[in-house]
Design a protein around this motif. Structure first.
Motif, PDB file in Angstrom:
ATOM      1  N   GLU A  20       0.829  -1.206   0.000  1.00 58.64           N
ATOM      2  CA  GLU A  20       0.000   0.000   0.000  1.00 58.64           C
ATOM      3  C   GLU A  20       0.869   1.264   0.000  1.00 58.64           C
ATOM      4  OE1 GLU A  20      -0.416  -2.562   1.977  1.00 58.64           O
ATOM      5  OE2 GLU A  20      -2.477  -3.307   1.698  1.00 58.64           O
ATOM      6  N   ILE A  41      -8.868   4.815   0.058  1.00 57.53           N
ATOM      7  CA  ILE A  41      -8.415   3.744   0.944  1.00 57.53           C
ATOM      8  C   ILE A  41      -9.583   3.277   1.791  1.00 57.53           C
ATOM      9  CG2 ILE A  41      -6.785   3.099   2.736  1.00 57.53           C
ATOM     10  CD1 ILE A  41      -5.012   5.415   1.812  1.00 57.53           C
ATOM     11  N   LYS A  49      -6.371   2.361   8.726  1.00 57.73           N
ATOM     12  CA  LYS A  49      -6.401   3.381   7.654  1.00 57.73           C
ATOM     13  C   LYS A  49      -5.703   4.653   8.101  1.00 57.73           C
ATOM     14  CE  LYS A  49     -10.884   3.256   7.596  1.00 57.73           C
ATOM     15  NZ  LYS A  49     -11.063   2.190   8.599  1.00 57.73           N
ATOM     16  N   THR A  50      -6.013   5.090   9.319  1.00 60.23           N
ATOM     17  CA  THR A  50      -5.413   6.326   9.820  1.00 60.23           C
ATOM     18  C   THR A  50      -3.904   6.177   9.973  1.00 60.23           C
ATOM     19  OG1 THR A  50      -7.439   6.992  10.951  1.00 60.23           O
ATOM     20  CG2 THR A  50      -5.379   7.942  11.747  1.00 60.23           C
ATOM     21  N   LEU A  53      -2.261   6.345   6.640  1.00 55.23           N
ATOM     22  CA  LEU A  53      -2.282   7.708   6.113  1.00 55.23           C
ATOM     23  C   LEU A  53      -1.245   8.574   6.819  1.00 55.23           C
ATOM     24  CD1 LEU A  53      -3.686   9.593   4.129  1.00 55.23           C
ATOM     25  CD2 LEU A  53      -5.371  10.111   5.900  1.00 55.23           C
ATOM     26  N   GLU A 156     -10.071  12.175   5.794  1.00 60.98           N
ATOM     27  CA  GLU A 156     -10.343  10.965   6.556  1.00 60.98           C
ATOM     28  C   GLU A 156     -11.842  10.768   6.770  1.00 60.98           C
ATOM     29  OE1 GLU A 156      -7.553   9.063   9.537  1.00 60.98           O
ATOM     30  OE2 GLU A 156      -7.521  11.170  10.132  1.00 60.98           O
ATOM     31  N   THR A 186     -10.001   8.252   2.997  1.00 61.24           N
ATOM     32  CA  THR A 186     -10.232   6.965   3.654  1.00 61.24           C
ATOM     33  C   THR A 186     -11.709   6.834   3.996  1.00 61.24           C
ATOM     34  OG1 THR A 186      -9.906   7.763   5.927  1.00 61.24           O
ATOM     35  CG2 THR A 186      -7.939   7.128   4.685  1.00 61.24           C
ATOM     36  N   TYR A 187     -12.154   5.589   4.090  1.00 64.16           N
ATOM     37  CA  TYR A 187     -13.554   5.336   4.451  1.00 64.16           C
ATOM     38  C   TYR A 187     -13.669   3.943   5.048  1.00 64.16           C
ATOM     39  CZ  TYR A 187     -13.542   2.565   0.187  1.00 64.16           C
ATOM     40  OH  TYR A 187     -13.245   1.623  -0.776  1.00 64.16           O
ATOM     41  N   ARG A 188     -14.704   3.763   5.840  1.00 60.59           N
ATOM     42  CA  ARG A 188     -14.983   2.464   6.444  1.00 60.59           C
ATOM     43  C   ARG A 188     -15.825   1.617   5.510  1.00 60.59           C
ATOM     44  NH1 ARG A 188     -17.470   2.956  12.414  1.00 60.59           N
ATOM     45  NH2 ARG A 188     -15.879   4.238  13.424  1.00 60.59           N
TER      46      ARG A 188
END
Length: 1017
Positions: A20, A41, A49-50, A53, A156, A186-188
């Protein structure tokens, strides 16, 4: 004070994610070359994810990139627009200072709607065009910031994003061309239920070439072991511990950290398998005061300011600090990016704490937040105040306070051109309305801002009523917000509800207002019923005193006549609209009506110069008043009218002015496609095909394909046909027809003309005839002579070229009669129209075998005065053919030489090939007197585009004479079976159904000039 707090780093080492990081670094490199990139992401909550990033942003910063980050807030879906973009810009402002202000120079008034630090917002209206300008100026700011170094903009928690943020992010992805910008979001994934608004958003973005989507997987055992080693400070954690934590966490890095911390605290064996219990274990390990602080912070929002938390708790400052220090030290809370407040280390912890509260506790805590913010508004940022207050009161379950707060938040969202969030707050107000007493409504709701929704003079329910807000007012504002945000289906539903509330006998203006807004939304949806809505509104307001709504209804009704069939009554409506709009001061309505009147004078009265003057005057006034949408409509209409009158040079200048103005005012993607279409048509008329190709490429590069795509696709088809690319023309035609759902004559006629020409050149005369008759069966074609005449000439050419063929007989007389009848309805009012009319008369005569050189000469003479290469080249070719038939070879050669030069100069390969066939058949020599520039490579044969082999051409020549397979075999010394195979191949390459169609095609295209008579003649 806050800076002194220490935070435990639960996972001090960055584990895994090598591929990644590589993909992100590669995207950064590509962005650095001027090719903007976007990375999405995704991953479940807690998957890292955080952390990924943060690691990437640190590496990008070390590499010299400019980085900034903004996070979506859970409150974002409830009325706080652009939160992550505002946060990202605020960070840039702190980091860059004067550099950011320099990059924003000239755009401050627009960008202030995103970030108040830029100053006062401009005074432009809060409409959909203002929103477009905001988006355009935001894109330009990021382009400028990325001019000398790569800019990384990270967002985010996109799953919590408000719609305005999503739309602005998508706008940046689509429009940042040739910029050194990398967008990361980013996302869930586990939050994306089937109807989640992010799902279609992500699907749409994934179609773009510059967008990549990364899905973070959970850790394997090896990665869990490495993570545990970092957390526990050992090089080789116990194997059984690794196995147990890997099994119970299932590889989720956040759960690994929680379980590892529990082990450190000696409570690992007591943990339950319940996720919520696991998340709350660390909270429950705090003392009672610290737990109380954490519970209250959970209701404060994704981020809560220190001063606000102190005001809500009203505790001793030292005690509060100690509780916060404990929560931060336990890694439950952390300092936010600004250092002014706190956020939970992970949203899952906040959700668990909030869910663990009793309903009464939640209501009481939210009430405390609301009262604290009302008492001291400066406790929260000004741009977030209305939405935060509205949400606190809503979750406090206090409708009497929540309703006015929701309305204020809706107004704030409108001022920022965030119409989706405005709509959300207005719908909340509608939900709360019945829960609030009339007395409370009268005492707490401030007077309504009429100018934003109803134009001046539309409040027709009494002066006293106009001083207070009513439910119908909220519905009206919601209708406008829905229309501006693009949610027109919802807007139609809200307007229907508004109409149920309005007594149209007592309040006809209000009812009319709802009807015309329904009409506009039905138009945008390309659905039926729009005309009926306008007609109903017209009946409601026709005999009322002057008002802006009445003027708007009259103007809309007059404008509808332009499209559906104008008459004297529409001129009267336009004139009434102008008088009333002048009287009540509705300037935009007046200008719209004047533009409509200009076209009606041109179309209905035949007053060409008067109509042009009216329209040009309205355009000049719009320039003075600075009304962008009205000005662009006028420029567009004026360019179209002048091009239709045979003045393409003027049309080019106007269209380019419109495109430049639209680009400078952030409206290029709203009206750029139709302006580009008018520019393209004018360039094609002038034979400047290279410029036309550049304009089309620019349309693709800037994404001008969302509106009026049928216009651009049809022109692509025209250009392909001129180039002899029948397959490309067919593809463009299919796309144009699929997009042209409204069926307006200015689009259907040129589309049908392309379809007729394509069928004719493809050897399908019956299909060409059917296309023509279908278009001529429509109701209205007046006012579009420059489009209708070419269609009629194309149809007449098909009948003339196929005269004498057996399959052309049935229906031929009907087609010729329909062409003549349609021509009789037209009113030529410019030299170009008169030239087309003579050309059509000569073509109809040729269809009957009765044309004369004099008829063609008359058409040539008229078309010479236009200075346009087409249709002059066509008239010259026909005149040369007529002279050749008459035996005047020298005159024929002169005419065909000029026709060839014009056709070749315009890039019309099909006409050039036809001229070449005439020259070859007549044995003419066009070299005499030819200018050196004309000695270009000979035009290709039409047959070349079909890919026939030499032997297949030989077979086709004999097939066109009507020979059987056996006769062909004997002539060419091949077997009948081989001849049959050749015939099958020929039919496939020509895309025809049988031998007769193949013969007709060969004859019409004059593939074999020596064979003067077609089969069966």
């Amino acid at each position: 004070m806050l800076a002194s707090m220490q935070q435990i780093s639960v996972s001090p080492v960055f584990v895994g994610r090598g591929s990644e990081i590589t993909e992100l670094t590669d995207a950064l490199r590509r962005a650095g070359t001027g090719s903007p990139q976007a990375i999405l992401i995704g991953g479940e909550a807690g998957v890292g994810k955080t952390r990924l990033l943060e690691e990437f942003l640190c590496r990008a910063g070390d590499a010299g990139a400019l980085t900034t980050l903004g996070s979506c807030l859970e409150v974002g879906a409830e009325g706080l627009p652009y939160a992550p973009l505002a946060a990202a810009l605020r960070r840039l402002h702190r980091a860059l200072g004067a550099e950011l202000e320099g990059a924003a120079a000239g755009s401050e008034g627009h960008l202030a709607r995103l970030l108040p630090e830029f100053g006062e917002a401009d005074g432009e209206p809060n409409d959909e065009y203002g929103r477009a300008r905001l988006f355009e100026h935001t894109a330009r700011l990021f382009e400028r910031l990325g001019a000398d170094r790569t800019l990384v903009l990270a967002i985010e928690d996109l799953h919590w994003s408000d719609r305005s943020t999503r739309e602005l992010f998508a706008f940046l992805v689509r429009t940042l061309h040739r910029s050194r910008v990398l967008l990361v979001a980013t996302y869930r994934t586990d939050d994306l239920h089937r109807r989640h608004p992010l799902r279609p958003f992500l699907a749409e973005l994934e179609r773009l070439r510059t967008v990549q989507r990364l899905e973070l997987a959970r850790f394997g055992r090896r990665e869990v072991a490495a993570q545990l080693a970092g957390i526990l400070g050992t090089t080789a954690p116990d194997r059984q511990l690794v196995d147990r934590i890997h099994r119970r966490s299932e590889g989720n890095p956040f759960f690994v950290e929680e379980l590892a911390t529990a082990v450190q605290d000696g409570v690992g064996a007591g943990l339950t398998d319940s996720l919520r219990d696991m998340l709350l274990v660390r909270v429950e390990g705090l003392d009672e005061d610290a737990q109380r602080v954490v519970k209250i912070a959970a209701e404060g929002g994704s981020r809560v300011e220190h001063a606000l938390l102190a005001a809500v708790l009203a505790d001793d400052e030292e005690a509060l600090i100690e509780s916060l220090r404990a929560a931060v030290g336990a890694n439950i809370l952390r300092l936010d990016g600004d250092g002014e407040g706190y956020c939970f280390r992970h949203a899952l912890v906040r959700e668990a704490v909030s869910d663990d509260l009793l309903p009464g506790e939640r209501h009481r805590i939210n009430r405390k937040f609301a009262l604290a913010v009302e008492a001291e508004p400066l406790l929260v940022p000004g741009d977030a105040l209305p939405a935060r207050l509205a949400n606190y009161w809503y979750h406090a379950h206090d409708p009497a306070r929540a309703l006015p707060a929701a309305l204020e938040a809706a107004r704030a969202a409108r001022r920022r051109n965030a119409f989706a969030e405005q709509l959300g707050m207005l719908e909340r107000a509608l939900e709360l309305w019945d829960a609030v007493s009339e007395e409370v409504l009268a005492n707490t709701l401030r007077p309504y801002d009429w100018a934003e929704t109803y134009p001046p003079g539309s409040c027709d329910h009494g002066a006293d009523d106009c001083e207070s807000i009513q439910l119908v007012d909220v519905l009206a504002e919601a209708v406008v917000a829905a229309r501006r945000s693009g949610d027109r289906e919802r807007g139609l539903s809200l307007a229907r509800r508004g109409l149920r509330l309005v007594d149209e006998a007592a309040h006809p203006l209000r009812a009319a207002w709802f009807h015309i807004n329904r009409s506009r939304m039905l138009d945008s949806l390309r659905r039926s019923g729009s005309n009926e809505e306008i007609d109903y509104a017209l009946r409601l307001v026709e005999h009322l005193p002057p008002s802006a709504v009445q003027a708007d209804v009259f103007a809309l009704s007059a404008g509808r006549g332009v499209i559906k069939g104008p008459g004297p009554e529409h001129i009267e409506l336009a004139e009434r609209a102008i008088r009333i709009a002048e009287e009540v001061g509705a300037h935009s309505v007046e200008l719209h009506a004047r533009m409509t009147l200009g076209y009606l004078r041109y179309d209905v009265l035949g007053d060409t110069e008067g109509g042009l003057a009216e329209l040009a005057g309205a355009v000049d006034r719009a320039r003075t008043l600075g009304v962008p949408d009205v000005l662009l409509r006028g420029i567009n209409n004026l360019a179209n009218m002048r091009r239709g009158l045979g003045r393409p040079e003027e049309a080019v200048a106007l269209a380019r002015e419109g495109l430049e103005f639209a680009d400078g005012n952030g409206l290029l993607r709203n009206i750029g496609s139709i302006l580009s279409g008018n520019l393209l048509e004018a360039l094609v008329d002038l034979g400047r095909l290279d410029e036309a190709a550049e304009v089309l490429a620019a349309c693709e590069a800037t994404g001008l394909t969302d509106g009026h795509v049928e216009f651009l696709d049809r022109i692509r088809g025209d250009l392909a046909l001129l180039n002899g690319d029948l397959a490309g023309a067919a593809t463009a035609l299919a796309r144009a027809r699929a997009s042209d759902r409204q069926g307006e004559v200015q689009h259907t006629v040129p589309i049908s003309r392309l379809a007729v020409a394509l069928a004719a050149h493809g050897g399908r005369p019956l299909d060409a005839r059917a296309e023509l008759l279908a278009e001529l069966g429509r109701e209205q074609r007046l006012g579009y002579e420059s489009d209708v005449y070419p269609l009629l000439v194309e149809g007449a050419t098909v009948e003339a070229d196929n005269r004498g063929l057996p399959q052309a007989g049935p229906g031929r007389a009907e087609a010729l009669a329909a062409i003549a009848a349609a021509a009789a309805e037209l009113r030529p009012r410019a030299p170009l129209h008169h030239g087309w009319a003579r050309l059509l008369e000569a073509e109809l005569a040729r269809a009957e075998g009765a044309d004369t050189p004099e008829q063609w000469a008359e058409a040539v003479a008229l078309l010479r005065t236009t200075g346009l290469p087409h249709p002059l080249a066509l008239a010259l070719a026909r005149a040369g053919e007529a002279e050749l038939v008459a035996g005047r070879r020298e005159a024929a050669a002169e005419l065909l030489r000029e026709a060839r030069e014009l056709a070749s100069g315009r890039g019309d390969r099909l006409l050039a090939a036809r001229i070449a066939g005439l020259v070859e058949r007549g044995g003419l020599d066009l070299a005499a007197g030819e200018r050196p520039a004309a000695a270009a490579a000979p035009a290709p044969s039409v047959g070349d585009s079909f890919g026939l082999t030499p032997r297949e051409r030989d077979v086709l020549r004999l097939l066109a004479r009507g020979w059987t397979n056996r006769q062909i075999a004997e002539e060419l010394y091949i077997s009948p079976k081989t001849a049959s195979v050749h015939v099958s191949n020929i039919l496939g390459k020509l895309s025809v159904a049988g031998r007769g169609e193949a013969a007709a095609l060969a004859h019409r295209l004059r593939l074999f000039p020596d064979d003067l008579a077609p089969a069966g003649s």
